[in-house]
Each structure stands twice: as structure tokens, then as C-alpha cells.
Design an enzyme around this catalytic site. Structure first.
Site: not given
Length: 86
Positions: A13-15, A40, A46
Site C-alpha cells: 500500500n501507499c507509499p 494499490d 503516484d
């Protein structure tokens, strides 16, 4: 023949996807292709942003259900000063 690598970031998951993609690209010679696989949803924002910011070419983006695949050509690595100011 173009050298292509694969980076499996599914389940992160982010980041983490963008951070791991950036690290992988920083270690590749310019012109190397990297296929990044992520699940994600934020990666859709991103990864392209990171490519534009860092000078890499995002040549393909595709989606297969939850799976996002980004094919990136590594750009030249920026020259860093030998004695950076602290």
C-alpha cells in the site's frame, strides 16, 4: 535487444509501491525497461507522477482488474554533488 526487468509490488500500500519503484529505477542503467506490477489504486497517480518528476519515460500503463502494470524506461541518473552541503 532491450533489457527488461520486472518488479512485483502487489499487495503493498501507499507509499511503498512508489518508493520501491523509485529505488529500483535508481539502480538501473538508463534505457533499461522496468515493468512494475501493483495493486494499490494510488499507484495509478503516484507512479506516473514519480516518472515525470525523476525523468523516467512511462511508456505503457494497463489495468487488469485490480492489477496495474506500468512499463517504465529508466532515465539518466541525476548527478549528485560529491560534497553535498549539510
Amino acid at each position: 535487444m532491450t533489457d527488461e526487468r520486472r518488479l512485483d509490488l502487489k499487495g503493498l500500500n501507499c507509499p511503498l509501491p512508489v518508493l520501491k519503484a523509485r529505488r529500483a529505477l535508481s539502480r538501473l542503467p538508463a534505457g533499461t525497461r522496468l515493468a512494475v506490477e501493483a495493486t494499490d489504486p494510488m499507484s495509478a497517480i503516484d507512479i506516473p507522477h514519480m516518472c515525470a518528476e525523476d525523468g523516467h519515460d512511462l511508456i505503457e500503463t494497463r489495468r487488469d482488474g485490480r492489477l496495474l502494470v506500468f512499463v517504465i524506461v529508466a532515465g539518466p541518473q541525476p548527478k549528485r554533488p560529491e560534497n553535498p552541503e549539510t
